[in-house]
Design an enzyme around this catalytic site. Structure first.
Site, PDB file in Angstrom:
ATOM      1  N   LEU A 114       7.538  19.596   7.585  1.00 24.33           N
ATOM      2  CA  LEU A 114       8.764  19.192   6.865  1.00 24.33           C
ATOM      3  C   LEU A 114       8.509  19.130   5.354  1.00 24.33           C
ATOM      4  CD1 LEU A 114      10.031  16.441   9.326  1.00 24.33           C
ATOM      5  CD2 LEU A 114      10.691  18.861   9.203  1.00 24.33           C
TER       6      LEU A 114
ATOM      7  N   ARG B 140      -0.047  14.455  12.930  1.00 25.29           N
ATOM      8  CA  ARG B 140       0.406  14.303  11.540  1.00 25.29           C
ATOM      9  C   ARG B 140       0.695  15.656  10.863  1.00 25.29           C
ATOM     10  NH1 ARG B 140      -1.248   8.998  10.180  1.00 25.29           N
ATOM     11  NH2 ARG B 140       0.415   9.017   8.664  1.00 25.29           N
ATOM     12  N   PRO B 141       1.563  16.499  11.426  1.00 29.63           N
ATOM     13  CA  PRO B 141       1.871  17.793  10.796  1.00 29.63           C
ATOM     14  C   PRO B 141       2.552  17.615   9.439  1.00 29.63           C
ATOM     15  CG  PRO B 141       3.442  17.315  12.528  1.00 29.63           C
ATOM     16  CD  PRO B 141       2.404  16.242  12.600  1.00 29.63           C
ATOM     17  N   MET B 142       2.623  18.703   8.679  1.00 31.22           N
ATOM     18  CA  MET B 142       3.266  18.652   7.363  1.00 31.22           C
ATOM     19  C   MET B 142       4.383  19.675   7.235  1.00 31.22           C
ATOM     20  SD  MET B 142       0.230  18.010   4.643  1.00 31.22           S
ATOM     21  CE  MET B 142       1.389  18.474   3.384  1.00 31.22           C
TER      22      MET B 142
ATOM     23  N   LYS C 268       0.858  -1.200   0.000  1.00 34.84           N
ATOM     24  CA  LYS C 268       0.000   0.000   0.000  1.00 34.84           C
ATOM     25  C   LYS C 268       0.886   1.239   0.000  1.00 34.84           C
ATOM     26  CE  LYS C 268      -1.815   1.470   4.067  1.00 34.84           C
ATOM     27  NZ  LYS C 268      -1.512   2.852   4.422  1.00 34.84           N
ATOM     28  N   ASN C 269       1.913   1.238   0.856  1.00 34.24           N
ATOM     29  CA  ASN C 269       2.713   2.450   1.051  1.00 34.24           C
ATOM     30  C   ASN C 269       3.769   2.662  -0.021  1.00 34.24           C
ATOM     31  OD1 ASN C 269       1.083   2.918   3.194  1.00 34.24           O
ATOM     32  ND2 ASN C 269       2.586   2.391   4.760  1.00 34.24           N
TER      33      ASN C 269
ATOM     34  N   ARG D 167      -5.407  11.043   4.368  1.00 28.95           N
ATOM     35  CA  ARG D 167      -4.401  12.103   4.476  1.00 28.95           C
ATOM     36  C   ARG D 167      -3.235  11.849   3.523  1.00 28.95           C
ATOM     37  NH1 ARG D 167      -0.046  11.657   6.748  1.00 28.95           N
ATOM     38  NH2 ARG D 167       0.077  13.827   7.369  1.00 28.95           N
TER      39      ARG D 167
ATOM     40  N   ASP E 110       4.393   0.519  12.340  1.00 25.31           N
ATOM     41  CA  ASP E 110       3.172  -0.088  11.783  1.00 25.31           C
ATOM     42  C   ASP E 110       2.983  -1.536  12.219  1.00 25.31           C
ATOM     43  OD1 ASP E 110       3.294   1.628   8.564  1.00 25.31           O
ATOM     44  OD2 ASP E 110       2.745   2.276  10.576  1.00 25.31           O
TER      45      ASP E 110
ATOM     46  N   ARG F 187      -8.640  -0.629   4.784  1.00 29.33           N
ATOM     47  CA  ARG F 187      -7.743   0.367   4.191  1.00 29.33           C
ATOM     48  C   ARG F 187      -6.393  -0.250   3.840  1.00 29.33           C
ATOM     49  NH1 ARG F 187      -6.471   4.975   7.812  1.00 29.33           N
ATOM     50  NH2 ARG F 187      -5.069   5.274   6.068  1.00 29.33           N
TER      51      ARG F 187
ATOM     52  N   CYS G  26      -5.085  12.262  12.659  1.00 28.51           N
ATOM     53  CA  CYS G  26      -5.902  11.037  12.656  1.00 28.51           C
ATOM     54  C   CYS G  26      -5.764  10.417  14.043  1.00 28.51           C
ATOM     55  CB  CYS G  26      -5.425  10.080  11.563  1.00 28.51           C
ATOM     56  SG  CYS G  26      -3.789   9.462  11.896  1.00 28.51           S
TER      57      CYS G  26
HETATM   58  C1  EPZ Z   1       4.141   6.874   6.472  1.00 27.44           C
HETATM   59  O1  EPZ Z   1       3.351   7.909   7.029  1.00 27.44           O
HETATM   60  C2  EPZ Z   1       3.208   5.679   6.340  1.00 27.44           C
HETATM   61  N1  EPZ Z   1       2.111   6.013   5.442  1.00 27.44           N
HETATM   62  C3  EPZ Z   1       2.677   5.290   7.724  1.00 27.44           C
HETATM   63  O2  EPZ Z   1       1.898   4.113   7.552  1.00 27.44           O
HETATM   64  C4  EPZ Z   1       3.858   4.962   8.636  1.00 27.44           C
HETATM   65  O3  EPZ Z   1       3.375   4.677   9.932  1.00 27.44           O
HETATM   66  C5  EPZ Z   1       4.796   6.174   8.700  1.00 27.44           C
HETATM   67  O4  EPZ Z   1       5.222   6.517   7.345  1.00 27.44           O
HETATM   68  C6  EPZ Z   1       6.047   5.902   9.541  1.00 27.44           C
HETATM   69  O5  EPZ Z   1       6.727   4.802   9.024  1.00 27.44           O
HETATM   70  C7  EPZ Z   1       2.323   5.976   4.107  1.00 27.44           C
HETATM   71  O6  EPZ Z   1       3.416   5.684   3.636  1.00 27.44           O
HETATM   72  C8  EPZ Z   1       1.142   6.299   3.231  1.00 27.44           C
HETATM   73  P1  EPZ Z   1       6.177  10.236   8.648  1.00 27.44           P
HETATM   74  P2  EPZ Z   1       3.947   9.436   7.074  1.00 27.44           P
HETATM   75  O7  EPZ Z   1       6.072  11.507   7.900  1.00 27.44           O
HETATM   76  O8  EPZ Z   1       4.731   9.697   5.855  1.00 27.44           O
HETATM   77  C9  EPZ Z   1       6.275  13.481  12.072  1.00 27.44           C
HETATM   78  C10 EPZ Z   1       0.034   2.730   7.783  1.00 27.44           C
HETATM   79  O9  EPZ Z   1      -0.408   2.155   8.773  1.00 27.44           O
HETATM   80  N2  EPZ Z   1       6.228  14.481  10.994  1.00 27.44           N
HETATM   81  O10 EPZ Z   1       7.398   9.377   8.475  1.00 27.44           O
HETATM   82  O11 EPZ Z   1       2.834  10.343   7.406  1.00 27.44           O
HETATM   83  C11 EPZ Z   1       4.945  12.740  12.227  1.00 27.44           C
HETATM   84  O12 EPZ Z   1       4.076  13.480  13.067  1.00 27.44           O
HETATM   85  C12 EPZ Z   1       0.498   4.178   7.880  1.00 27.44           C
HETATM   86  O13 EPZ Z   1       0.169   2.206   6.641  1.00 27.44           O
HETATM   87  C13 EPZ Z   1       6.426  15.834  11.310  1.00 27.44           C
HETATM   88  O14 EPZ Z   1       6.633  16.182  12.474  1.00 27.44           O
HETATM   89  O15 EPZ Z   1       4.915   9.309   8.330  1.00 27.44           O
HETATM   90  C14 EPZ Z   1       5.352  11.438  12.860  1.00 27.44           C
HETATM   91  O16 EPZ Z   1       5.451  11.634  14.253  1.00 27.44           O
HETATM   92  C15 EPZ Z   1       0.209   4.751   9.248  1.00 27.44           C
HETATM   93  N3  EPZ Z   1       6.377  16.743  10.313  1.00 27.44           N
HETATM   94  C16 EPZ Z   1       6.751  11.178  12.284  1.00 27.44           C
HETATM   95  O17 EPZ Z   1       7.183  12.430  11.719  1.00 27.44           O
HETATM   96  C17 EPZ Z   1       6.161  16.401   9.000  1.00 27.44           C
HETATM   97  O18 EPZ Z   1       6.151  17.288   8.116  1.00 27.44           O
HETATM   98  C18 EPZ Z   1       6.811  10.150  11.182  1.00 27.44           C
HETATM   99  O19 EPZ Z   1       5.911  10.548  10.193  1.00 27.44           O
HETATM  100  C19 EPZ Z   1       5.959  15.038   8.697  1.00 27.44           C
HETATM  101  C20 EPZ Z   1       6.002  14.090   9.711  1.00 27.44           C
END
Ligand code: EPZ
Length: 419
Positions: free
Chosen positions: A125, A121-123, A22-23, A92, A306, A398, A116
């Site tokens: 970065l 889940r901030p953006m 999926k990812n 998202r 995960d 999902r 969620c």
């Molecule tokens: C990806 O989410 C995966 N989703 C998630 O899988 C997975 O849990 C996660 O990576 C961590 O491995 C997809 O690939 C679609 P991150 P993502 O940005 O990209 C913080 C599942 O179950 N952060 O690596 O959203 C954030 O809050 C899902 O399949 C910031 O602070 O994860 C988190 O604490 C759930 N600022 C940490 O980083 C940002 O701009 C990791 O998030 C972005 C993230």
């Protein structure tokens, strides 16, 4: 709303095949926007999240033909760059179109993806990266607009190795002028798969899988249609491995890349589970009660967040006390309260859960709160001595293709009830 009714107690036995990741599929679908032509993706899993991403791309104007696990997508007809709130609220990860829309059209507007169940889940970065490449960002009325006259390659150091931010920055940099280097990049296998897809398209990306990724910008006319088979889903495979362990069964999971499962294989072996590793399969044999182990979730190649809920279900029945620390998301213990309803002895202290293993779990009336928490409750129910009703299985759909069909083929007793 649909629910699962599960009668536990059977040892799962047999062979099941993991679906495509999926990812990996989600960012690759988003990346197909860049080449303004046709791409074909094989082994795409038939999941709710994948259909949401297809809806997003169709909404933008792309033409999509899908047949089971094959998706043909023509993005030459895209003429919008805006994602509505309704679409963003459905998933998202739709925010993964940010980079490719900005890269190709110089503009993108998406509704701010809400948090969620597992975290805010901030953006920040993602947006910092796009800004560094020359985009002007505006955040107003719940929408994010990014615009760029010209995108120029640059060096970007991520505060933390965010998967989504790494993917969005790569996609933005594909058509930028000059070279972009991302440091402290996420190293997940799904990013390597995205790189492979992009390079088949004519992009020039190197280093995915390490913490430094280099992208040499190319011109739009250099991009050509790509054909790609996505990698297997390591989290789905890992979930099935735990299903074998928690029921004391014997399951072979095929269509896996063992290297992607290493942190989980190591942890399950430490807990006393026997695992045979082939070149594209793993065979898992439950050996009665597992031993307690400590887990700390980390960015890849550390133990994957995960898989944390699924392991917690297994450790609820372990001999001894385990400590599970969740360092990636701030609120990923929603499954604890539900496991307690089944008789698990778990105490949450801050970002850690202390799990005192019990002899057995009993069935209960449960609610899935999110994708992996739901998977964890399915595993616990399979091990419980009696019946469980699990609500909100749309969360599970999902990330898992017809989970009840897969587990019933191994001897589980699971039915999907349509309310
Ligand atoms: C990806 O989410 C995966 N989703 C998630 O899988 C997975 O849990 C996660 O990576 C961590 O491995 C997809 O690939 C679609 P991150 P993502 O940005 O990209 C913080 C599942 O179950 N952060 O690596 O959203 C954030 O809050 C899902 O399949 C910031 O602070 O994860 C988190 O604490 C759930 N600022 C940490 O980083 C940002 O701009 C990791 O998030 C972005 C993230």
């Amino acid at each position: 709303m649909q629910k699962f009714v599960i009668v536990g107690g059977n040892r799962l036995k047999g062979t099941i095949r993991a679906s495509g990741s999926k990812n990996a599929t989600l960012p690759i679908l988003a990346a197909s926007i860049l080449n303004a032509g046709k791409s074909t993706i094989y082994e795409a899993p038939q999941l709710r999240d994948v259909s949401v991403m297809k809806d997003v791309l169709s909404y933008l104007g792309a033409k999509i033909v899908s047949d089971r696990n094959t998706i043909e997508i023509d993005t030459s007809t895209i003429q919008s760059v805006e994602i509505t709130e309704e679409l963003m609220r459905r998933m998202r990860a739709s925010n993964l179109v940010l980079g490719s829309l900005l890269g190709r059209f110089g503009r993108v507007k998406i509704s701010y993806p809400g948090g969620c169940q597992i975290g805010s889940r901030p953006m920040n970065l993602h947006l910092k990266g796009l800004q560094a490449l020359g985009a002007t960002i505006q955040e107003k009325f719940g929408y994010i607009t990014a615009e760029a006259e010209k995108l120029r390659g640059t060096d970007i150091h991520l505060d933390l190795p965010s998967v989504g931010a790494t993917e969005n920055i790569i996609m933005t940099a594909i058509l930028a002028e000059g070279v972009t280097v991302i440091r402290n990049a996420a190293k997940e296998p799904e990013i390597v798969d995205l790189q492979n897809f992009l390079n088949k398209m004519g992009a020039r990306v190197k280093g995915a899988g390490t913490d430094t990724i280099k992208i040499e910008g190319v011109r739009p006319r250099e991009l050509i249609p790509a054909v790609h088979t996505v990698i297997p889903d390591r989290i789905e495979a890992g979930t099935h491995m735990v299903a074998a362990a928690i029921t004391g069964g014997e399951v072979t999971v095929t269509n896996v890349i063992p290297e992607h499962l290493e942190p989980l294989i190591a942890k399950l072996r430490e807990a006393g589970v026997s695992i045979t590793v082939g070149d594209d399969y793993v065979k898992v044999q439950g050996n009665g009660r597992v031993k307690a182990v400590d887990i700390k979730t980390m960015h890849y190649p550390g133990f994957p967040t995960d898989m944390q809920p699924q392991m917690m279900a297994l450790l609820s029945l372990a001999e001894g006390t385990s400590v599970v620390s969740e360092t990636i998301f701030e609120n990923r213990f929603k499954h604890v309260a539900e496991l307690r309803r089944m008789g698990a002895d778990i105490k949450v202290e801050g970002q850690s859960a202390i799990i005192k293993g019990v002899e057995k779990l009993s069935g209960a009336y449960l609610e899935a709160s999110d994708l992996r928490a739901g998977a964890s409750l399915v595993l616990a129910a399979l091990a419980a001595e009696d019946g469980t009703v699990l609500e909100n299985v749309h969360h599970i759909d999902r990330g898992y293709e017809r989970l009840e069909v897969k587990y019933n083929s191994l001897g589980a007793r699971m039915i999907r009830v349509h309310n």
